[in-house]
Design an enzyme around this catalytic site. Structure first.
Site, PDB file in Angstrom:
ATOM      1  N   ASN A 140      -0.868 -35.838   4.865  1.00  0.00           N
ATOM      2  CA  ASN A 140      -2.168 -36.050   4.221  1.00  0.00           C
ATOM      3  C   ASN A 140      -2.206 -37.473   3.656  1.00  0.00           C
ATOM      4  O   ASN A 140      -1.495 -37.774   2.706  1.00  0.00           O
ATOM      5  CB  ASN A 140      -2.344 -35.003   3.115  1.00  0.00           C
TER       6      ASN A 140
ATOM      7  N   CYS B 270      -9.653 -37.435  -1.791  1.00  0.00           N
ATOM      8  CA  CYS B 270      -9.565 -37.463  -0.324  1.00  0.00           C
ATOM      9  C   CYS B 270     -10.941 -37.582   0.327  1.00  0.00           C
ATOM     10  O   CYS B 270     -11.044 -37.917   1.507  1.00  0.00           O
ATOM     11  CB  CYS B 270      -8.864 -36.206   0.189  1.00  0.00           C
TER      12      CYS B 270
ATOM     13  N   HIS C 165     -10.801 -34.384   7.409  1.00  0.00           N
ATOM     14  CA  HIS C 165      -9.706 -34.846   6.560  1.00  0.00           C
ATOM     15  C   HIS C 165      -8.456 -34.048   6.928  1.00  0.00           C
ATOM     16  O   HIS C 165      -8.513 -32.837   7.115  1.00  0.00           O
ATOM     17  CB  HIS C 165     -10.076 -34.629   5.088  1.00  0.00           C
TER      18      HIS C 165
HETATM   19  C1  LIG Z   1       0.303 -26.498  -0.522  1.00  0.00           C
HETATM   20  C2  LIG Z   1       0.302 -25.417   0.552  1.00  0.00           C
HETATM   21  C3  LIG Z   1       0.916 -25.954   1.811  1.00  0.00           C
HETATM   22  C4  LIG Z   1       1.149 -24.265   0.068  1.00  0.00           C
HETATM   23  O1  LIG Z   1       1.115 -23.231   1.020  1.00  0.00           O
HETATM   24  P1  LIG Z   1       0.982 -21.711   0.536  1.00  0.00           P
HETATM   25  O2  LIG Z   1       1.122 -20.906   1.735  1.00  0.00           O
HETATM   26  O3  LIG Z   1      -0.297 -21.633  -0.255  1.00  0.00           O
HETATM   27  O4  LIG Z   1       2.246 -21.544  -0.380  1.00  0.00           O
HETATM   28  P2  LIG Z   1       2.318 -21.249  -1.945  1.00  0.00           P
HETATM   29  O5  LIG Z   1       1.872 -22.425  -2.751  1.00  0.00           O
HETATM   30  O6  LIG Z   1       1.642 -19.954  -2.184  1.00  0.00           O
HETATM   31  O7  LIG Z   1       3.863 -21.079  -2.093  1.00  0.00           O
HETATM   32  C5  LIG Z   1       4.557 -20.069  -1.419  1.00  0.00           C
HETATM   33  C6  LIG Z   1       6.035 -20.252  -1.689  1.00  0.00           C
HETATM   34  O8  LIG Z   1       6.513 -21.406  -1.008  1.00  0.00           O
HETATM   35  C7  LIG Z   1       7.250 -22.207  -1.909  1.00  0.00           C
HETATM   36  N1  LIG Z   1       7.102 -23.604  -1.510  1.00  0.00           N
HETATM   37  C8  LIG Z   1       6.164 -24.499  -1.884  1.00  0.00           C
HETATM   38  N2  LIG Z   1       6.400 -25.666  -1.299  1.00  0.00           N
HETATM   39  C9  LIG Z   1       7.503 -25.514  -0.537  1.00  0.00           C
HETATM   40  C10 LIG Z   1       8.213 -26.369   0.296  1.00  0.00           C
HETATM   41  N3  LIG Z   1       7.860 -27.661   0.509  1.00  0.00           N
HETATM   42  N4  LIG Z   1       9.290 -25.880   0.952  1.00  0.00           N
HETATM   43  C11 LIG Z   1       9.668 -24.613   0.784  1.00  0.00           C
HETATM   44  N5  LIG Z   1       9.046 -23.757  -0.024  1.00  0.00           N
HETATM   45  C12 LIG Z   1       7.960 -24.203  -0.667  1.00  0.00           C
HETATM   46  C13 LIG Z   1       6.652 -21.928  -3.243  1.00  0.00           C
HETATM   47  O9  LIG Z   1       7.590 -22.245  -4.262  1.00  0.00           O
HETATM   48  C14 LIG Z   1       6.372 -20.451  -3.173  1.00  0.00           C
HETATM   49  O10 LIG Z   1       7.579 -19.774  -3.422  1.00  0.00           O
HETATM   50  P3  LIG Z   1       7.554 -18.393  -4.255  1.00  0.00           P
HETATM   51  O11 LIG Z   1       6.681 -17.461  -3.450  1.00  0.00           O
HETATM   52  O12 LIG Z   1       8.990 -18.038  -4.272  1.00  0.00           O
HETATM   53  O13 LIG Z   1       6.972 -18.754  -5.573  1.00  0.00           O
HETATM   54  C15 LIG Z   1      -1.126 -24.931   0.837  1.00  0.00           C
HETATM   55  O14 LIG Z   1      -1.590 -24.173  -0.241  1.00  0.00           O
HETATM   56  C16 LIG Z   1      -2.069 -26.059   1.075  1.00  0.00           C
HETATM   57  O15 LIG Z   1      -1.910 -26.820   2.006  1.00  0.00           O
HETATM   58  N6  LIG Z   1      -3.128 -26.157   0.261  1.00  0.00           N
HETATM   59  C17 LIG Z   1      -4.086 -27.203   0.410  1.00  0.00           C
HETATM   60  C18 LIG Z   1      -3.577 -28.379  -0.283  1.00  0.00           C
HETATM   61  C19 LIG Z   1      -4.250 -29.606   0.159  1.00  0.00           C
HETATM   62  O16 LIG Z   1      -4.563 -29.754   1.287  1.00  0.00           O
HETATM   63  N7  LIG Z   1      -4.464 -30.504  -0.772  1.00  0.00           N
HETATM   64  C20 LIG Z   1      -5.041 -31.743  -0.540  1.00  0.00           C
HETATM   65  C21 LIG Z   1      -6.483 -31.588  -0.636  1.00  0.00           C
HETATM   66  S1  LIG Z   1      -7.214 -33.061  -0.395  1.00  0.00           S
END
Ligand SMILES: CC(C)(COP(=O)(O)OP(=O)(O)OC[C@H]1O[C@@H](n2cnc3c(N)ncnc32)[C@H](O)[C@@H]1OP(=O)(O)O)[C@@H](O)C(=O)NCCC(=O)NCCS
Length: 335
Positions: A289, A119, A259
């Site tokens: 994204n 990214c 970004h």
């Molecule tokens: C991916 C992201 C949205 C996840 O959010 P989070 O608050 O960290 O959530 P977690 O990964 O801890 O997951 C929490 C719960 O939500 C669930 N979950 C994940 N995706 C889900 C979705 N699309 N819908 C519903 N539930 C979801 C998980 O399974 C987890 O469930 P559990 O607690 O029962 O295991 C967040 O971490 C993020 O945006 N990170 C940055 C990623 C990014 O920007 N990447 C690109 C970089 S260039």
């Protein structure tokens, strides 16, 4: 080509973007994913994304954005000295999509290459373009940020597929003796965190095989929580360092174009940097994204709408696979 005149500065004289026609809202996502509009909006700020049609490829997305940028700059493809494409989702491993784009544009024999830094790709590619301009080697460069991630994410993995969209953005950078353009840049990489965003299969470490296919290792995998922490840690310092290198402070910046990975990352960074959230350009709600495309897409949209003025001083900041990061101060025109 270089006509012997040494020009120090490079002005962004053209910009363009392309998003596929198909809109997929959170509510349109398949029920088997067991996700919800509420979860996605609350955790990411994303409401919808664009998904490429079957006959579209990374090259065709790039071509649309590039033609718009070239038209805006009033430049013919034959006048280009160089084409740089930032992407991690090319049409093929080989040949490079930059050459496919060069041919599609009709930019005969113009050198072209790809920059692969996830990214962060657009900031790396733009910084690279400026080195050719500053050295006097080239005068007119097309820089593209493009990604077709919908073909590289696992549509059975709700933690990944809801986050990404397809898009392309492009700018034309032209040499000038008037002070403007990229005033500073900061680039970084921490390969010890390579596993945080990884496509395990299909490369030299794990060539494509039935095992790769069965293990779904041909899709990008991500440790979202770790990437989130990393992003909020690097955005502020990268912007402050880039501002300082340009002899400025953040107070001198009109707009930050970050970004677009997660609205909460942007909100957290704004708070940590003590920079008003209203001065961050945000469009993640409509495109999700789009990786290397997100900054040139947001730039084009906001220049076209008149929200960003051609006289504004901008900060581009990005982070992604590698893990990598980058920031750059860009003045659209002489001040
Ligand atoms: C991916 C992201 C949205 C996840 O959010 P989070 O608050 O960290 O959530 P977690 O990964 O801890 O997951 C929490 C719960 O939500 C669930 N979950 C994940 N995706 C889900 C979705 N699309 N819908 C519903 N539930 C979801 C998980 O399974 C987890 O469930 P559990 O607690 O029962 O295991 C967040 O971490 C993020 O945006 N990170 C940055 C990623 C990014 O920007 N990447 C690109 C970089 S260039």
């Amino acid at each position: 080509m270089n006509n012997g005149v040494h020009s120090t500065y490079g002005q962004i004289t053209g910009w363009g973007s392309y998003v596929p026609v198909k809109v997929v809202t959170n509510n349109d996502l398949p029920p088997e994913l067991e996700t919800s509009d509420e979860w996605i909006v609350q955790r990411t700020g994303i409401r919808e994304r664009r998904i490429a049609a079957a006959d579209e490829t990374t090259c065709t997305l790039s071509l649309n954005a590039s033609r718009e940028a070239l038209a805006k700059a009033g430049i013919q493809p034959s006048e280009l000295d160089l084409i740089i494409v930032a992407t991690s989702t090319p049409d093929h491993h080989t040949p490079p999509v930059s050459s496919l784009l060069q041919h599609a544009l009709g930019a005969t024999d113009v050198p072209a290459f790809v920059v692969v830094t996830g990214c962060t790709g657009f900031v790396y590619a733009l910084s690279t373009a400026y080195q050719f301009i500053h050295s006097g080697a080239y005068r007119t460069i097309l820089v593209v940020g493009v990604e077709l991630l919908s073909r590289f994410v696992d549509w059975t993995d709700r933690s990944m597929c809801v986050l990404f969209g397809d898009a392309a953005g492009a700018v034309v950078v032209q040499a000038t003796d008037r002070p403007c353009g990229m005033r500073s840049f900061v680039l970084g990489s921490d390969g010890s965190q390579g596993e945080q965003i990884i496509m395990r299969g299909g490369g030299s470490a794990r060539p494509f095989s039935q095992e790769v296919l069965d293990g779904r290792q041909h899709y990008v995998q991500m440790n979202g929580r770790e990437v989130f922490k990393f992003a909020t840690r690097v955005v502020g310092p990268a912007c402050e360092q880039a501002a300082a290198k340009a002899g400025l402070t953040l107070a001198d910046i009109d707009w930050i174009i970050p970004h677009q990975a997660n609205l909460r990352i942007i909100q957290t960074a704004a708070k940590l940097m003590d920079f008003p959230l209203e001065r961050f350009i945000v469009n993640i709600e409509r495109y999700a994204n789009t990786s290397a495309a997100s900054i040139p897409l947001a730039l084009t949209e906001n220049l076209t709408s008149g929200r960003i003025l051609p006289t504004d001083r901008l900060m581009f900041v990005s982070f992604g696979a590698g893990l990598t990061w980058g920031a750059a101060v860009v003045e659209m025109s002489p001040r």
